[in-house]
Motif scaffolding. Structure first.
Motif, PDB file in Angstrom:
ATOM      1  N   UNK A 123       0.844  -1.192   0.000  1.00  0.00           N
ATOM      2  CA  UNK A 123       0.000   0.000   0.000  1.00  0.00           C
ATOM      3  C   UNK A 123       0.882   1.246   0.000  1.00  0.00           C
ATOM      4  N   UNK A 124       0.593   2.204  -0.869  1.00  0.00           N
ATOM      5  CA  UNK A 124       1.405   3.413  -0.977  1.00  0.00           C
ATOM      6  C   UNK A 124       1.168   4.326   0.213  1.00  0.00           C
ATOM      7  N   UNK A 125       2.177   5.138   0.507  1.00  0.00           N
ATOM      8  CA  UNK A 125       2.093   6.087   1.613  1.00  0.00           C
ATOM      9  C   UNK A 125       1.522   7.406   1.107  1.00  0.00           C
ATOM     10  N   UNK A 126       0.527   7.918   1.829  1.00  0.00           N
ATOM     11  CA  UNK A 126      -0.113   9.176   1.423  1.00  0.00           C
ATOM     12  C   UNK A 126       0.664  10.350   1.983  1.00  0.00           C
ATOM     13  N   UNK A 127       0.905  11.367   1.177  1.00  0.00           N
ATOM     14  CA  UNK A 127       1.656  12.545   1.604  1.00  0.00           C
ATOM     15  C   UNK A 127       0.680  13.642   2.043  1.00  0.00           C
ATOM     16  N   UNK A 128       0.770  14.013   3.320  1.00  0.00           N
ATOM     17  CA  UNK A 128      -0.082  15.052   3.894  1.00  0.00           C
ATOM     18  C   UNK A 128       0.793  16.202   4.361  1.00  0.00           C
ATOM     19  N   UNK A 129       0.462  17.411   3.947  1.00  0.00           N
ATOM     20  CA  UNK A 129       1.157  18.623   4.389  1.00  0.00           C
ATOM     21  C   UNK A 129       0.193  19.444   5.233  1.00  0.00           C
ATOM     22  N   UNK A 130       0.631  19.787   6.442  1.00  0.00           N
ATOM     23  CA  UNK A 130      -0.166  20.601   7.363  1.00  0.00           C
ATOM     24  C   UNK A 130       0.473  21.979   7.437  1.00  0.00           C
ATOM     25  N   UNK A 131      -0.280  23.000   7.073  1.00  0.00           N
ATOM     26  CA  UNK A 131       0.226  24.377   7.108  1.00  0.00           C
ATOM     27  C   UNK A 131      -0.225  25.018   8.413  1.00  0.00           C
ATOM     28  N   UNK A 132       0.698  25.137   9.347  1.00  0.00           N
ATOM     29  CA  UNK A 132       0.383  25.691  10.656  1.00  0.00           C
ATOM     30  C   UNK A 132       0.722  24.708  11.753  1.00  0.00           C
ATOM     31  N   UNK A 133       1.510  25.166  12.719  1.00  0.00           N
ATOM     32  CA  UNK A 133       1.928  24.312  13.836  1.00  0.00           C
ATOM     33  C   UNK A 133       1.432  24.903  15.156  1.00  0.00           C
ATOM     34  N   UNK A 134       0.202  25.434  15.098  1.00  0.00           N
ATOM     35  CA  UNK A 134      -0.440  25.881  16.324  1.00  0.00           C
ATOM     36  C   UNK A 134      -1.164  24.710  16.977  1.00  0.00           C
ATOM     37  N   UNK A 135      -2.176  25.019  17.772  1.00  0.00           N
ATOM     38  CA  UNK A 135      -2.864  23.969  18.515  1.00  0.00           C
ATOM     39  C   UNK A 135      -3.612  23.016  17.589  1.00  0.00           C
ATOM     40  N   UNK A 182      -0.430  21.324  -9.506  1.00  0.00           N
ATOM     41  CA  UNK A 182       0.735  20.452  -9.327  1.00  0.00           C
ATOM     42  C   UNK A 182       0.741  19.773  -7.968  1.00  0.00           C
ATOM     43  N   UNK A 183      -0.186  20.175  -7.082  1.00  0.00           N
ATOM     44  CA  UNK A 183      -0.255  19.670  -5.703  1.00  0.00           C
ATOM     45  C   UNK A 183       1.099  19.851  -5.015  1.00  0.00           C
ATOM     46  N   UNK A 184       1.451  21.104  -4.887  1.00  0.00           N
ATOM     47  CA  UNK A 184       2.763  21.451  -4.348  1.00  0.00           C
ATOM     48  C   UNK A 184       2.662  22.794  -3.628  1.00  0.00           C
ATOM     49  N   UNK A 185       3.388  22.935  -2.531  1.00  0.00           N
ATOM     50  CA  UNK A 185       3.450  24.219  -1.826  1.00  0.00           C
ATOM     51  C   UNK A 185       4.888  24.725  -1.881  1.00  0.00           C
ATOM     52  N   UNK A 186       5.020  26.040  -2.036  1.00  0.00           N
ATOM     53  CA  UNK A 186       6.328  26.688  -2.022  1.00  0.00           C
ATOM     54  C   UNK A 186       6.490  27.421  -0.705  1.00  0.00           C
ATOM     55  N   UNK A 187       7.614  27.180  -0.035  1.00  0.00           N
ATOM     56  CA  UNK A 187       7.855  27.772   1.283  1.00  0.00           C
ATOM     57  C   UNK A 187       8.671  29.050   1.157  1.00  0.00           C
ATOM     58  N   UNK A 188       8.722  29.789   2.246  1.00  0.00           N
ATOM     59  CA  UNK A 188       9.430  31.066   2.248  1.00  0.00           C
ATOM     60  C   UNK A 188      10.938  30.898   2.098  1.00  0.00           C
ATOM     61  N   UNK A 189      11.455  29.692   2.339  1.00  0.00           N
ATOM     62  CA  UNK A 189      12.886  29.448   2.130  1.00  0.00           C
ATOM     63  C   UNK A 189      13.184  28.923   0.726  1.00  0.00           C
ATOM     64  N   UNK A 190      12.170  29.022  -0.169  1.00  0.00           N
ATOM     65  CA  UNK A 190      12.262  28.636  -1.581  1.00  0.00           C
ATOM     66  C   UNK A 190      12.182  27.126  -1.809  1.00  0.00           C
ATOM     67  N   UNK A 191      12.085  26.333  -0.737  1.00  0.00           N
ATOM     68  CA  UNK A 191      11.906  24.893  -0.926  1.00  0.00           C
ATOM     69  C   UNK A 191      10.460  24.608  -1.299  1.00  0.00           C
ATOM     70  N   UNK A 192      10.216  23.409  -1.830  1.00  0.00           N
ATOM     71  CA  UNK A 192       8.864  22.996  -2.197  1.00  0.00           C
ATOM     72  C   UNK A 192       8.550  21.654  -1.553  1.00  0.00           C
ATOM     73  N   UNK A 193       7.270  21.419  -1.304  1.00  0.00           N
ATOM     74  CA  UNK A 193       6.814  20.157  -0.730  1.00  0.00           C
ATOM     75  C   UNK A 193       5.576  19.708  -1.505  1.00  0.00           C
ATOM     76  N   UNK A 194       5.613  18.491  -2.006  1.00  0.00           N
ATOM     77  CA  UNK A 194       4.459  17.927  -2.709  1.00  0.00           C
ATOM     78  C   UNK A 194       3.454  17.375  -1.705  1.00  0.00           C
ATOM     79  N   UNK A 195       2.201  17.340  -2.114  1.00  0.00           N
ATOM     80  CA  UNK A 195       1.173  16.789  -1.237  1.00  0.00           C
ATOM     81  C   UNK A 195       0.134  16.023  -2.033  1.00  0.00           C
ATOM     82  N   UNK A 196      -0.514  15.094  -1.355  1.00  0.00           N
ATOM     83  CA  UNK A 196      -1.740  14.476  -1.876  1.00  0.00           C
ATOM     84  C   UNK A 196      -2.947  15.036  -1.147  1.00  0.00           C
ATOM     85  N   UNK A 197      -2.730  15.417   0.110  1.00  0.00           N
ATOM     86  CA  UNK A 197      -3.765  16.126   0.876  1.00  0.00           C
ATOM     87  C   UNK A 197      -3.090  17.284   1.592  1.00  0.00           C
TER      88      UNK A 197
END
Length: 480
Positions: free
Chosen positions: A1-13, A91-106
């Motif tokens: 079974x493939x692993x799903x990539x989840x990106x969470x924007x925000x590290x608050x509560x 493209x299901x991708x987020x660009x960060x302020x440090x110019x890196x990118x992270x792909x996501x499925x959710x």
């Protein structure tokens, strides 16, 4: 079974809790790979307890939700001190302020909210930055700035007599500051209290060294002098703390073309207008949710973790019946449901008890023999009993006066005086939906102290208002 990539924007509560809930359901990370992006440099912390930090009752370290090694121990890719600059939904991708990118499925937006600063002359300097001597009350850095600026005995003005404003004001008064609260409405906490209840609260807080200018707004701020109000009067202030409300952080969602109103619009599956993008917490707008409180955010995190891990594909968020508690030392206040029903209401039974000299006020709203609203100030036993009735939706005891005084009989099934009288289903920690039965089970499994019970069940880790109840249950179990 493939692993799903989840990106969470925000590290608050909300974001931190979602990552925890995902790992509870997927401990090894086999099903879900989690990346969390946090704009602050701090590990996640409990914003609900920031007033205790301002008061000096708690240290910044003591309100942390996670240690520095939490992410590594739980296989979470945590990016601190960076923000998401753009979302590419195609493209299901987020660009960060440090110019890196992270792909996501959710993608999950847990961007929270920001402090709103009223357009008062002088509060902002050139370029839009806050003027010297002006601080918002929203995050851990704000607390540090307030504590550094509020020398003992100095006059401080707090803009805003809502929940957060009063908590900040009480903390500052406890440090020895001369605090004046300026509030544009004629009574305090108008969202949660009626005028009579707000009046008793003002009298109670006044006895603790706070002053109030109600029905007034600030017209101008002069650094080093204070505030000029709209009636021409003056409030001296070496420091102005702004707690005039919050606004959901929706800019990122709007720039990505998602549907936005006062928050990011979500359905019962917490999906935005893009089914691969979800939103939870303060930034999310759900029809049955009150923003700005922790309990809805954490319940949303549980539902979304079920969905993202496939644990329960039918999970849905249906809203949260919220109980608001003022976290201010020497004040016990709970408000829930419909608090604005009038005594002569045609469709409800409304009872009121006022004892302003002793700082006590109770209002109970009943429909179809069920509690649908209440304000309880200075009567902690009554607050506990009424909250249990509200949560369980059970019939109200016939002796309404006994209920208002916190003296409901055992036959009512909800007595707050002794843990032995509480049913196993009684919710002790509302923030985390922890029942007495769960605490008893954890105690029998070896969690015999309050910190152990907190670790095992999460009770007391929300607003902290249930700490005494949890301690009472632990003591009762030890004696028994």
């Amino acid at each position: 079974m493939s692993t799903r990539r989840v990106v969470v924007v925000g590290y608050g509560m909300a974001g931190a809790r979602l990552a925890e809930e995902i790992r509870r359901r997927d401990r090894g990370g086999d099903r879900v790979a989690v990346t969390v992006v946090g704009a602050e440099v701090h590990p996640a912390y409990n914003r609900v307890l920031l007033s205790a930090v301002v008061a000096g009752a708690m240290s910044p370290d003591s309100v942390r939700l996670h240690g520095s090694d939490w992410a590594a121990e739980h296989a979470v890719d945590l990016r601190l001190g960076v923000s998401v600059r753009a979302i590419d939904r195609a493209a299901r991708c987020v660009t960060l302020s440090d110019e890196s990118t992270v792909d996501y499925e959710a993608l999950v937006l847990a961007t929270g909210s920001r402090a709103w600063v009223p357009p008062t002359e002088g509060l902002r300097g050139d370029g839009g930055a806050l003027a010297p001597g002006v601080v918002t009350f929203r995050d851990l850095d704000d607390c540090a700035a307030i504590v550094a600026a509020a020398r003992p005995g100095a006059p401080v003005a707090v803009l805003g007599g809502g929940l957060l404003g009063l908590e900040a004001a009480r903390g500052l008064a406890g440090r020895g500051n001369l605090v004046t609260v300026v509030h544009p409405v004629g009574h305090l906490m108008e969202r949660q209290l009626d005028p009579a209840g707000g009046g008793v609260l003002a009298r109670t807080l006044g006895a603790l060294g706070m002053e109030f200018r109600l029905g007034r707004t600030a017209a101008r701020y002069v650094p080093g002098d204070g505030l000029k109000l709209d009636d021409g009067s003056h409030v001296p202030a070496d420091l102005v703390v702004v707690s005039a409300g919050v606004r959901a952080e929706t800019g990122l969602a709007a720039s990505a073309g998602l549907a936005v109103d006062s928050g990011v619009i979500v359905d019962d599956a917490l999906r935005t207008s893009d089914s691969r993008v979800h939103a939870i917490g303060d930034c999310a707008q759900h029809p049955d949710t009150v923003a700005g409180l922790v309990q809805p955010a954490w319940e949303q995190a549980e539902v979304l973790a079920d969905l993202l891990t496939g644990t329960n594909p039918a999970a849905r968020y249906r809203g949260t019946p919220v109980v608001t508690r003022l976290k201010a030392r020497d004040v016990d206040l709970a408000a829930l449901g419909d608090v604005h029903a009038e005594v002569d209401s045609a469709d409800a039974e409304v009872l009121c008890l006022q004892d302003p000299v002793r700082g006590r006020y109770a209002k109970l709203v009943i429909r179809e023999d069920r509690v649908v609203g209440a304000i309880v100030l200075g009567l902690p036993d009554a607050a506990a009993t009424i909250t249990q009735l509200y949560d369980a939706k059970t019939p109200v005891p016939t002796d309404r006066l006994a209920l208002l005084l916190g003296r409901a009989l055992p036959s009512a099934g909800v007595v707050a005086h002794s843990p032995a009288d509480l049913p196993a289903s009684a919710v002790v920690c509302r923030c985390n939906s922890v029942t007495k039965g769960q605490l008893v089970t954890a105690w029998r499994s070896g969690a015999v102290t309050v910190p152990d019970l907190a670790t095992a069940t999460r009770a007391t880790t929300g607003c902290g208002g249930c700490a005494e109840a949890v301690r009472g249950i632990a003591d009762w179990l030890t004696r028994a």
